[in-house]
Design a protein around this motif. Structure first.
Motif, PDB file in Angstrom:
ATOM      1  N   GLY A   1      21.338  29.086 -79.996  1.00  0.00           N
ATOM      2  CA  GLY A   1      21.680  28.425 -78.750  1.00  0.00           C
ATOM      3  C   GLY A   1      23.146  28.557 -78.421  1.00  0.00           C
ATOM      4  O   GLY A   1      23.533  28.660 -77.257  1.00  0.00           O
ATOM      5  N   CYS A   2      23.997  28.590 -79.436  1.00  0.00           N
ATOM      6  CA  CYS A   2      25.442  28.659 -79.208  1.00  0.00           C
ATOM      7  C   CYS A   2      25.899  30.039 -78.786  1.00  0.00           C
ATOM      8  O   CYS A   2      26.966  30.182 -78.198  1.00  0.00           O
ATOM      9  N   LEU A   3      25.100  31.055 -79.112  1.00  0.00           N
ATOM     10  CA  LEU A   3      25.527  32.411 -78.783  1.00  0.00           C
ATOM     11  C   LEU A   3      25.724  32.609 -77.293  1.00  0.00           C
ATOM     12  O   LEU A   3      26.596  33.353 -76.863  1.00  0.00           O
ATOM     13  N   VAL A   4      24.935  31.929 -76.486  1.00  0.00           N
ATOM     14  CA  VAL A   4      25.080  32.044 -75.041  1.00  0.00           C
ATOM     15  C   VAL A   4      26.460  31.583 -74.622  1.00  0.00           C
ATOM     16  O   VAL A   4      27.102  32.150 -73.761  1.00  0.00           O
ATOM     17  N   LEU A   5      26.945  30.536 -75.276  1.00  0.00           N
ATOM     18  CA  LEU A   5      28.239  29.973 -74.918  1.00  0.00           C
ATOM     19  C   LEU A   5      29.391  30.862 -75.370  1.00  0.00           C
ATOM     20  O   LEU A   5      30.503  30.739 -74.878  1.00  0.00           O
ATOM     21  N   ALA A   6      29.103  31.746 -76.331  1.00  0.00           N
ATOM     22  CA  ALA A   6      30.173  32.542 -76.912  1.00  0.00           C
ATOM     23  C   ALA A   6      30.344  33.897 -76.233  1.00  0.00           C
ATOM     24  O   ALA A   6      31.161  34.693 -76.639  1.00  0.00           O
TER      25      ALA A   6
ATOM     26  N   GLY B   1      31.445  36.846 -73.704  1.00  0.00           N
ATOM     27  CA  GLY B   1      32.826  37.084 -73.273  1.00  0.00           C
ATOM     28  C   GLY B   1      33.235  36.562 -71.933  1.00  0.00           C
ATOM     29  O   GLY B   1      34.195  35.835 -71.813  1.00  0.00           O
ATOM     30  N   SER B   2      32.538  36.906 -70.866  1.00  0.00           N
ATOM     31  CA  SER B   2      33.002  36.589 -69.523  1.00  0.00           C
ATOM     32  C   SER B   2      32.001  35.718 -68.811  1.00  0.00           C
ATOM     33  O   SER B   2      30.873  35.524 -69.245  1.00  0.00           O
ATOM     34  N   ALA B   3      32.422  35.205 -67.641  1.00  0.00           N
ATOM     35  CA  ALA B   3      31.527  34.376 -66.830  1.00  0.00           C
ATOM     36  C   ALA B   3      30.339  35.189 -66.346  1.00  0.00           C
ATOM     37  O   ALA B   3      29.214  34.684 -66.237  1.00  0.00           O
TER      38      ALA B   3
ATOM     39  N   ASP C   1      22.207  33.716 -69.168  1.00  0.00           N
ATOM     40  CA  ASP C   1      21.455  32.538 -68.732  1.00  0.00           C
ATOM     41  C   ASP C   1      20.230  32.939 -67.924  1.00  0.00           C
ATOM     42  O   ASP C   1      19.150  32.359 -68.072  1.00  0.00           O
ATOM     43  N   THR C   2      20.402  33.933 -67.047  1.00  0.00           N
ATOM     44  CA  THR C   2      19.290  34.414 -66.224  1.00  0.00           C
ATOM     45  C   THR C   2      18.181  34.987 -67.098  1.00  0.00           C
ATOM     46  O   THR C   2      16.989  34.717 -66.877  1.00  0.00           O
TER      47      THR C   2
ATOM     48  N   LYS D   1      16.237  32.236 -68.858  1.00  0.00           N
ATOM     49  CA  LYS D   1      15.287  31.576 -67.957  1.00  0.00           C
ATOM     50  C   LYS D   1      14.037  32.428 -67.779  1.00  0.00           C
ATOM     51  O   LYS D   1      12.920  31.908 -67.728  1.00  0.00           O
ATOM     52  N   GLN D   2      14.236  33.745 -67.677  1.00  0.00           N
ATOM     53  CA  GLN D   2      13.089  34.650 -67.554  1.00  0.00           C
ATOM     54  C   GLN D   2      12.219  34.600 -68.808  1.00  0.00           C
ATOM     55  O   GLN D   2      10.987  34.522 -68.726  1.00  0.00           O
ATOM     56  N   TYR D   3      12.874  34.642 -69.966  1.00  0.00           N
ATOM     57  CA  TYR D   3      12.131  34.594 -71.223  1.00  0.00           C
ATOM     58  C   TYR D   3      11.369  33.273 -71.373  1.00  0.00           C
ATOM     59  O   TYR D   3      10.210  33.250 -71.801  1.00  0.00           O
ATOM     60  N   ASP D   4      12.033  32.180 -71.020  1.00  0.00           N
ATOM     61  CA  ASP D   4      11.395  30.862 -71.133  1.00  0.00           C
ATOM     62  C   ASP D   4      10.182  30.753 -70.218  1.00  0.00           C
ATOM     63  O   ASP D   4       9.168  30.145 -70.580  1.00  0.00           O
ATOM     64  N   ALA D   5      10.297  31.338 -69.010  1.00  0.00           N
ATOM     65  CA  ALA D   5       9.175  31.304 -68.072  1.00  0.00           C
ATOM     66  C   ALA D   5       7.989  32.089 -68.628  1.00  0.00           C
ATOM     67  O   ALA D   5       6.830  31.646 -68.531  1.00  0.00           O
ATOM     68  N   LEU D   6       8.265  33.238 -69.218  1.00  0.00           N
ATOM     69  CA  LEU D   6       7.196  34.042 -69.818  1.00  0.00           C
ATOM     70  C   LEU D   6       6.574  33.323 -71.015  1.00  0.00           C
ATOM     71  O   LEU D   6       5.361  33.384 -71.227  1.00  0.00           O
ATOM     72  N   LEU D   7       7.414  32.650 -71.796  1.00  0.00           N
ATOM     73  CA  LEU D   7       6.939  31.909 -72.973  1.00  0.00           C
ATOM     74  C   LEU D   7       5.928  30.839 -72.574  1.00  0.00           C
ATOM     75  O   LEU D   7       4.937  30.603 -73.277  1.00  0.00           O
TER      76      LEU D   7
END
Length: 487
Positions: free
Chosen positions: A11-16, A18-20, A27-28, A31-37
């Motif tokens: 979960g922390c890797l998303v926060l780490a 490099g850029s915005a 993040d996008t 969300k796609q993966y979670d929707a498929l899950l």
């Protein structure tokens, strides 16, 4: 601990990133993966293909993402294989680091544990600016706790101050303080608990928008209760009364039975029998008396009313409990099809749920390592006893989620036999291929104890998790659910 780290790190890797822009893209994708899950079988198959595609990446974070989603897809063997391969492919990476730290957790001797920790730290040094510092906090805390358990207060305090993750400092400090208190070092525990209280309060108020604030703030009432206990044990009763009022405020002005019990303990010590009597009577009326609080109420009752009639008084307080519980439960009924299953009991006999159609079934998921599960069993034995002559009500205790037991069936059998519980115990053993306990999984259980009441048509009418601590209330709840389900 290794699996906990794996989940947090993924979960922390998303926060780490490099850029915005990279962050937004990640993040996008999530969300796609979670929707498929959460989708149908075809969508989940598409997710599987995407996860296999990620394994072509040269970035370890993609491999961890794949392992995470395979785990959530209940393809545990695939997830485990990916993690093993990642440790080889990225020898200085996150998975390798988490595998290596396990020797620190496994070591019991604090001096040896500290040495192993330093060797691990040298091999996997933290990267400046990396938000994935919680792994290092856990490891340092493990060393500190070992020193605390060995009564080495200075070394334990040294490691308590190494925690870097702002949202986890209170947890770390309180953990060390809890071990100090267990060893009788209440005075040494108090500064740590005060720091945890102040930290959690800040996250509830001025720092509530920071990352992890909600998690950090949840410890606030518990830290207050710890501090009250430390004050009581050091005979600072007036200060304990001040802080227990803060506990009451944290509970929204409606003190829990545990808080009322603690308050009564202080009041009895100070000779305030009337207020102790009033508070504990309220606990009894809710069916939440424990053996210790009943003893305290008996002491207060004797001082106020004399030595006669205590049990009759307790019964009078509980007079409206069944009706009150049923009224509350009536609005909590559900109507969902219960998943069928066939499991084997301790004697090797197979029990199939669908063959019990026409009966009301109470299903209790538990494990020998689960403290609340075992704490609820005296109440469950009483509840089962209410229906011992009723063939249309069946209690089934499903042992699941075994941990480290070479023979879970023998362990479960020994526990119920030693405690003389007249339970029908069914064994929900792990599937060798997936590592999943299929029955508990089919019921969507997230924590135990979880109980279900299933009506005569095979539909779940009630689902409840946890144990509140009062035998009378628990018996009234089970009775109420059974009776409502039979209507």
């Amino acid at each position: 601990m290794k699996k906990i780290l794996f989940v947090l790190i993924s979960g922390c890797l998303v926060l780490a990133t490099g850029s915005a822009i990279a962050q937004q893209k990640q993040d996008t994708l999530r969300k796609q993966y979670d929707a498929l899950l959460k989708g149908n079988e075809q969508q989940q198959n598409l997710l599987v293909n995407k996860m296999y595609a990620l394994l072509k990446s040269k970035a370890e974070k993609d491999w961890i993402t794949a392992a995470t989603y395979f785990f959530q897809l209940k393809k545990n063997s695939v997830s485990d294989s990916i993690q093993k391969a990642a440790a080889i492919q990225f020898p200085k990476g996150v998975v390798a680091r988490n595998n290596a730290v396990q020797v620190v957790y496994d070591e019991k001797d604090p001096v040896k544990k500290e040495q192993l920790y330093k060797e691990w730290l040298k091999k996997f040094p933290p990267v400046k600016g990396d938000k994935d510092v919680i792994a290092y906090d856990y490891a340092a805390n493990a060393v500190g706790m070992a020193y605390a358990e060995a009564d080495n207060v200075p070394k334990a305090l040294e490691y308590a101050e190494k925690i870097q993750s702002p949202f986890w400092k209170g947890q770390g400090w309180s953990g060390t303080a809890s071990m100090f208190m267990k060893k009788g070092h209440y005075a040494e525990a108090q500064p740590l608990i005060l720091k945890a209280i102040d930290d959690a309060w800040a996250f509830k108020t001025t720092r509530k928008d920071e990352e992890g604030a909600k998690f950090a703030a949840t410890g606030y009432p518990g830290y207050l209760r710890m501090y009250v206990k430390s004050l009581y044990e050091t005979q600072q009763y007036d200060s304990a009364l001040v802080y227990i009022q803060r506990v009451v405020e944290a509970e929204g002005g409606k003190p829990s039975p545990a808080t009322l019990e603690t308050l009564a303990k202080i009041q009895l010590t100070k000779g305030d029998y009337q207020n102790a009597f009033t508070g504990l009577s309220e606990v009894a009326a809710k069916g939440m008396l424990t053996p210790s609080s009943k003893t305290m109420l008996s002491e207060a009752y004797t001082k106020i009313r004399g030595t006669q009639g205590f049990e009759q008084y307790i019964d009078s307080l509980k007079g409206g409990l069944d009706a009150a519980v049923r009224k509350e439960l009536a609005g909590q009924m559900i109507n969902e099809k219960a998943a069928d299953f066939t499991l084997t009991d301790l004697e090797g006999k197979k029990v199939t749920l669908s063959e019990l159609k026409g009966k009301t079934v109470v299903l209790d998921f538990w494990a020998t390592w689960c403290g609340p599960c075992k704490a609820s069993f005296p109440a469950m034995a009483k509840a089962q006893g209410l229906y011992k002559n009723d063939p249309d009500v069946v209690f089934l205790f499903v042992h699941t989620w075994e941990r480290g037991e070479p023979n879970p069936t023998a362990a479960a059998g020994k526990f119920v036999h030693d405690n003389k519980y007249p339970f029908t115990v069914l064994m929900d053993l792990k599937d060798p291929a997936t590592g999943i306990n299929k029955v508990v999984d089919s019921y969507g259980v997230k924590g135990i104890p979880t109980k279900f009441v299933i009506d005569k048509n095979g539909n779940i009418r009630f689902r409840f998790t946890g144990f509140s601590g009062g035998d009378d209330a628990a018996v009234a709840e089970v009775k109420g659910m059974v009776e409502l389900s039979r209507q």
